[in-house]
Scaffold this motif. Sequence first.
Motif, short mmCIF file in Angstrom:
data_model
loop_
_atom_site.label_atom_id
_atom_site.label_comp_id
_atom_site.label_asym_id
_atom_site.label_seq_id
_atom_site.Cartn_x
_atom_site.Cartn_y
_atom_site.Cartn_z
N PHE A 101 -12.54 -7.05 -1.16
CA PHE A 101 -11.49 -6.77 -0.18
C PHE A 101 -11.16 -7.99 0.67
O PHE A 101 -10.05 -8.53 0.58
N LYS A 102 -12.10 -8.47 1.46
CA LYS A 102 -11.82 -9.62 2.32
C LYS A 102 -11.41 -10.83 1.49
O LYS A 102 -10.45 -11.54 1.81
N GLY A 103 -12.14 -11.08 0.40
CA GLY A 103 -11.81 -12.22 -0.46
C GLY A 103 -10.43 -12.09 -1.08
O GLY A 103 -9.65 -13.05 -1.11
N ALA A 123 -19.95 2.67 -2.08
CA ALA A 123 -19.54 1.43 -1.40
C ALA A 123 -18.51 0.68 -2.25
O ALA A 123 -17.48 0.23 -1.74
N TYR A 124 -18.79 0.56 -3.53
CA TYR A 124 -17.84 -0.10 -4.45
C TYR A 124 -16.50 0.63 -4.47
O TYR A 124 -15.44 0.01 -4.35
N ALA A 125 -16.55 1.95 -4.60
CA ALA A 125 -15.31 2.72 -4.66
C ALA A 125 -14.52 2.61 -3.36
O ALA A 125 -13.28 2.56 -3.39
N SER A 126 -15.21 2.53 -2.24
CA SER A 126 -14.53 2.46 -0.94
C SER A 126 -13.74 1.17 -0.79
O SER A 126 -12.61 1.18 -0.29
N VAL A 127 -14.32 0.04 -1.22
CA VAL A 127 -13.58 -1.22 -1.08
C VAL A 127 -12.42 -1.26 -2.06
O VAL A 127 -11.38 -1.88 -1.78
N LYS A 128 -12.55 -0.59 -3.20
CA LYS A 128 -11.42 -0.49 -4.12
C LYS A 128 -10.30 0.36 -3.51
O LYS A 128 -9.11 0.07 -3.70
N GLY A 129 -10.66 1.38 -2.77
CA GLY A 129 -9.64 2.15 -2.05
C GLY A 129 -8.90 1.30 -1.04
O GLY A 129 -7.68 1.41 -0.88
N ALA A 130 -9.62 0.40 -0.37
CA ALA A 130 -8.99 -0.51 0.59
C ALA A 130 -7.99 -1.42 -0.10
O ALA A 130 -6.91 -1.70 0.43
N ILE A 131 -8.33 -1.89 -1.30
CA ILE A 131 -7.43 -2.76 -2.05
C ILE A 131 -6.14 -2.04 -2.40
O ILE A 131 -5.05 -2.63 -2.41
N VAL A 171 -4.62 0.25 -0.62
CA VAL A 171 -3.79 0.25 0.59
C VAL A 171 -3.19 -1.13 0.81
O VAL A 171 -1.98 -1.27 1.09
N PHE A 172 -4.00 -2.16 0.69
CA PHE A 172 -3.53 -3.54 0.87
C PHE A 172 -2.38 -3.84 -0.08
O PHE A 172 -1.39 -4.49 0.30
N THR A 173 -2.48 -3.37 -1.30
CA THR A 173 -1.44 -3.65 -2.30
C THR A 173 -0.10 -3.07 -1.87
O THR A 173 0.95 -3.70 -2.03
N ARG A 174 -0.11 -1.87 -1.32
CA ARG A 174 1.15 -1.27 -0.86
C ARG A 174 1.76 -2.09 0.28
O ARG A 174 2.99 -2.25 0.35
N TYR A 175 0.92 -2.61 1.15
CA TYR A 175 1.43 -3.45 2.23
C TYR A 175 1.98 -4.76 1.70
O TYR A 175 3.00 -5.27 2.19
N LEU A 176 1.33 -5.35 0.69
CA LEU A 176 1.88 -6.54 0.06
C LEU A 176 3.27 -6.26 -0.49
O LEU A 176 4.21 -7.06 -0.30
N ALA A 177 3.42 -5.14 -1.19
CA ALA A 177 4.71 -4.80 -1.79
C ALA A 177 5.80 -4.70 -0.72
O ALA A 177 6.92 -5.19 -0.92
#
Length: 259
Positions: A126-128, A163-171, A173-179
């Motif tokens: 996520f952060k990376g 934990a892995y699934a949660s950071v993928k969920g964050a990605i 959300v981030f992708t929609r904001y990028l779009a």
Amino acid sequence: MSSENQVNSKHKIAIVTGGSRGIGRNTVEALASRGVDVIFTYRANQAEAEAAVAAIEEHGAKAVAIQLDTGRIADFDAFVGKAKEALRALGADRFDYLVNNAGNSYHAPISETTEEAFDELVNVHFKGVYFLTQKLLPLINDGGRIINISSGLARFTVPGISAYASVKGAIEVFTRYLAKELGPRGITANTVAPGAVQTDFSGGIVRDNPVYNKMVSDQTALGRPGLAEDLGPMIASLLSAENRWVNGQRIEVSGGANL
């Protein structure tokens, strides 16, 4: 030149993180087969990276491999400098496609998840991804494409991978904001969410553990786990001009897992 013409120009270049193995390796080869030159990162195994460069060149494309631990945000400025050098070596000063693919895994129930492991997952997944994308935005052509790799686990649940699934969920959300934010530049951003894939990821559990392999097969409409070659061509296709109107979407590529 219009943004659409830029991304459709003859000379296309992709940056793919984690391109030396697994889904990333298949992606860079699929892109190369479409005439796309590739800059890709690898974390540690130089021999694998060199083999990937050779495979890309066999397709008639050019490739540059750059070592990078995508969880070390402090190294990103130096990486951008190397990426600029690689672009010049490829006869360009900007690139067209970004695929944030590099990742690691972690299996533990919530009660046993350590803060250290959690922080590492956040940094890599996520952060990376967030800050590497930020650093590369000035170099991506208007009309370009971004794909972030998520996971089927952001939709369905498997105990022990929270934990892995949660950071993928964050990605996702981030992708929609990028779009939304990059829309004025004509840049699309989408998420590809693989199901269980038979690679060396997670110690090769899907590929090498017959019990786990059968469990995934039984839960998948098409009756088997995925292969890296089920993902690479799909990602390359999503980056192409034929999919220019797909934006802000989560596309699961799982063979119909847990329907």
